[in-house]
Design a protein around this motif. Sequence first.
Motif, short mmCIF file in Angstrom:
data_model
loop_
_atom_site.label_atom_id
_atom_site.label_comp_id
_atom_site.label_asym_id
_atom_site.label_seq_id
_atom_site.Cartn_x
_atom_site.Cartn_y
_atom_site.Cartn_z
N GLY A 144 -15.97 2.25 35.93
CA GLY A 144 -16.69 1.55 36.86
C GLY A 144 -18.18 1.98 37.07
N LEU A 145 -18.46 2.56 35.87
CA LEU A 145 -19.88 2.96 35.91
C LEU A 145 -20.91 2.23 34.86
CD1 LEU A 145 -19.60 6.82 36.10
CD2 LEU A 145 -20.37 5.39 37.80
N GLY A 146 -20.32 1.52 34.08
CA GLY A 146 -20.99 0.72 32.85
C GLY A 146 -22.23 0.08 33.44
N LEU A 147 -22.05 -0.78 34.36
CA LEU A 147 -23.02 -1.82 34.91
C LEU A 147 -24.21 -1.08 35.65
CD1 LEU A 147 -21.18 -4.94 35.90
CD2 LEU A 147 -22.32 -4.56 33.73
N ALA A 148 -23.67 0.15 36.23
CA ALA A 148 -24.76 0.95 37.07
C ALA A 148 -25.67 1.60 36.15
CB ALA A 148 -23.73 1.72 37.81
N ILE A 149 -25.01 2.24 34.79
CA ILE A 149 -25.87 2.59 33.87
C ILE A 149 -26.85 1.57 33.25
CG2 ILE A 149 -25.79 3.52 31.50
CD1 ILE A 149 -23.08 4.91 32.25
N VAL A 150 -26.35 0.29 33.06
CA VAL A 150 -27.19 -0.84 32.63
C VAL A 150 -28.40 -0.87 33.48
CG1 VAL A 150 -27.38 -3.34 32.16
CG2 VAL A 150 -25.43 -2.02 31.42
N ARG A 151 -28.06 -1.01 35.02
CA ARG A 151 -29.16 -1.06 36.06
C ARG A 151 -30.15 -0.03 35.73
NH1 ARG A 151 -28.04 -1.40 42.24
NH2 ARG A 151 -27.33 0.61 41.74
N SER A 152 -29.60 1.52 35.80
CA SER A 152 -30.42 2.49 35.77
C SER A 152 -31.50 2.38 34.51
CB SER A 152 -29.60 3.60 35.72
OG SER A 152 -30.35 4.71 35.66
N ILE A 153 -30.95 2.05 33.24
CA ILE A 153 -31.54 1.92 32.11
C ILE A 153 -32.75 0.83 32.17
CG2 ILE A 153 -31.93 1.49 29.61
CD1 ILE A 153 -28.99 2.61 29.58
N ALA A 154 -32.36 -0.27 32.79
CA ALA A 154 -33.36 -1.32 33.00
C ALA A 154 -34.52 -0.94 33.87
CB ALA A 154 -32.86 -2.37 33.69
N GLN A 155 -34.13 -0.13 35.14
CA GLN A 155 -35.09 0.30 36.00
C GLN A 155 -36.02 1.48 35.38
OE1 GLN A 155 -32.88 1.39 39.24
NE2 GLN A 155 -32.78 -0.70 40.09
N TRP A 156 -35.50 1.85 34.55
CA TRP A 156 -36.17 3.16 33.72
C TRP A 156 -37.29 2.60 32.98
CZ3 TRP A 156 -37.76 4.85 28.94
CH2 TRP A 156 -38.12 6.21 28.99
N HIS A 157 -36.85 1.26 32.42
CA HIS A 157 -38.03 0.49 31.64
C HIS A 157 -38.98 -0.29 32.41
CE1 HIS A 157 -35.10 2.12 28.24
NE2 HIS A 157 -36.50 2.08 27.65
N GLN A 158 -38.83 -0.12 33.49
CA GLN A 158 -39.74 -1.07 34.41
C GLN A 158 -39.21 -2.43 34.45
OE1 GLN A 158 -41.97 1.32 32.63
NE2 GLN A 158 -41.30 2.64 34.31
N GLY A 159 -37.90 -2.66 34.11
CA GLY A 159 -37.14 -4.12 33.99
C GLY A 159 -36.31 -4.34 34.93
N ASP A 160 -35.38 -5.25 34.67
CA ASP A 160 -34.24 -5.45 35.63
C ASP A 160 -33.15 -6.10 34.97
OD1 ASP A 160 -33.21 -6.05 38.14
OD2 ASP A 160 -34.44 -7.78 38.42
N VAL A 161 -32.06 -6.30 35.81
CA VAL A 161 -30.70 -6.79 35.32
C VAL A 161 -30.14 -7.60 36.29
CG1 VAL A 161 -29.44 -4.83 35.96
CG2 VAL A 161 -28.82 -6.43 34.00
N GLN A 162 -29.83 -8.79 35.98
CA GLN A 162 -29.29 -9.99 36.96
C GLN A 162 -28.03 -10.48 36.32
OE1 GLN A 162 -32.60 -12.63 37.76
NE2 GLN A 162 -33.51 -11.05 39.03
N VAL A 163 -27.05 -11.07 37.41
CA VAL A 163 -26.01 -11.65 36.67
C VAL A 163 -25.90 -13.31 37.60
CG1 VAL A 163 -24.59 -10.59 38.59
CG2 VAL A 163 -23.49 -11.54 36.58
N GLU A 164 -25.48 -14.07 36.82
CA GLU A 164 -24.88 -15.39 37.27
C GLU A 164 -23.51 -15.83 36.68
OE1 GLU A 164 -27.85 -18.26 36.10
OE2 GLU A 164 -29.61 -17.32 37.14
N SER A 165 -22.80 -16.34 37.72
CA SER A 165 -21.45 -16.67 37.44
C SER A 165 -20.96 -17.71 38.42
CB SER A 165 -20.63 -15.36 37.74
OG SER A 165 -19.28 -15.35 37.34
N ASN A 166 -20.38 -18.70 37.55
CA ASN A 166 -19.71 -19.86 38.17
C ASN A 166 -18.55 -20.16 37.24
OD1 ASN A 166 -20.65 -22.08 36.37
ND2 ASN A 166 -22.51 -21.33 37.34
N ASN A 167 -17.50 -21.12 37.81
CA ASN A 167 -16.32 -21.47 37.11
C ASN A 167 -16.50 -22.33 35.93
OD1 ASN A 167 -14.55 -19.78 38.52
ND2 ASN A 167 -14.56 -21.33 40.17
#
Length: 457
Positions: free
Chosen positions: A418-441
């Motif tokens: 349950g930490l994979g996406l949290a790690i992605v966000r932390s890495i993005a923020q460390w690089h002054q970036g961002d991560v987002q998600v969009e989802s629909n059927n």
Amino acid sequence: MPTLNSLATRLSLLFALVSVLLLGSIGTYLYHSLTREIAWRDDQMLHGRLERMEALLYDGESIAMLHQRPQLYANMLGNHDSLLWVIDNQGQVLIEVNPSNLPVPDLPMTTTVRFNDTSGLIPARLAWHTLEQNGQPLTLVAGKLLNERNQMLAAYQFKLWIALIVGALLAFLLGWGVSRQGLQPLRRLAEQAARIDIRQLNHRLSVAGETEEISRLSQGLNRMLDRLEEGFSQLSRHSADMAHELRTPLTNLLGQTQHTLRRDRSDAEYRQVLESNIEEYERLSRMIDSLLFLARTESPSHTLPCEHVDLGELVTQLCDYFEGMSEDDDRTLVNHSHGSVVANRDLLRTALANLIANALRYGRSGTPISISTTSVEGQIELHIHNHGPAIPPEDLPRVFERFYRCDPARSGVAGSGGLGLAIVRSIAQWHQGDVQVESNNQEGTTFTLTLKSNDEA
């Protein structure tokens, strides 16, 4: 009692200082204005005295007759601080009114009226000019002792100093009272803030009826309290989730070991238990490594090295790595990425690997996973798209939280715990970036990792 640590006292001192500067400037201006005015009036009086003396001489009085009656001129001047000399061209004094016994001034001959101050123990102001009387040059000198003027100016200066000191004191006292009154909203704000503790983070500061500045400060503090409350809530959830995640493998280890030790078993059974325990140990190890990784990336103790990273090459390497896993599920990895960024290669590989693994884990079998890039205003957006069940809208804001899973039934799935996406966000923020998600059927789920492009880095 006023203290220097009090804002009211400091404001009062500033008021007093401003008052001293203002009153001092006004007093100095008034003092010099009065000095010039008195000096001008004295000069006008001396000039008039010379004119009257000159008129008297032109009325026909001889110098000899004037010399015989000096008291006439003393009576005419009428006070003890007036001076008068009539001097011939030989420097002889013909008429003298000199109650202070000043020495006869040595003045140059001039046809125009001139003024000068004498130096010595007894200061005086002199005016003189030269005229002709019966063909003989005479120098008329009129003067005025300055003792009385200086005493009056000294008294006036003393009163100005008294007014300045009293004005500064009154300014300090009035300023202290006004400051105390004006700072009452701050004291009320401090009292409200003092009542908020870790168990009452839901309380907010009142902004009703306050001034604009206090209201804006209160609103800013309330926004800070919102962030603190959210942070404590997340910390509480993380602690509960961590306890749950750690309890599951520990319970499995403890229960399986206790069950095994209830009776003697064969070597094969003991080996089977140990192998099962190793799986749980590995799961715990991965979870601890992920938590340590998050701690290092969220609060790095040193600057991590960065380099130019070719996204197309890096994604190709990851596609090769996950090829076997995708083929087992009849999946394909489609790489349309290009461009380069300045980043830490290892951290960026970890973030992309977690996103691809997440897409493989939750995408439908037999559907492709697309990886592409777009350039937007000096940034590169890396899109990882998969076809699978849509993430509920209420879960979208929380998918990057630690230990959060949209489907609780999948909590036992092997992986990063349950930490994979949290790690992605932390890495993005460390690089002054961002991560987002969009989802629909209809379109599936797309994770977008945004980083600065190589040109902007």
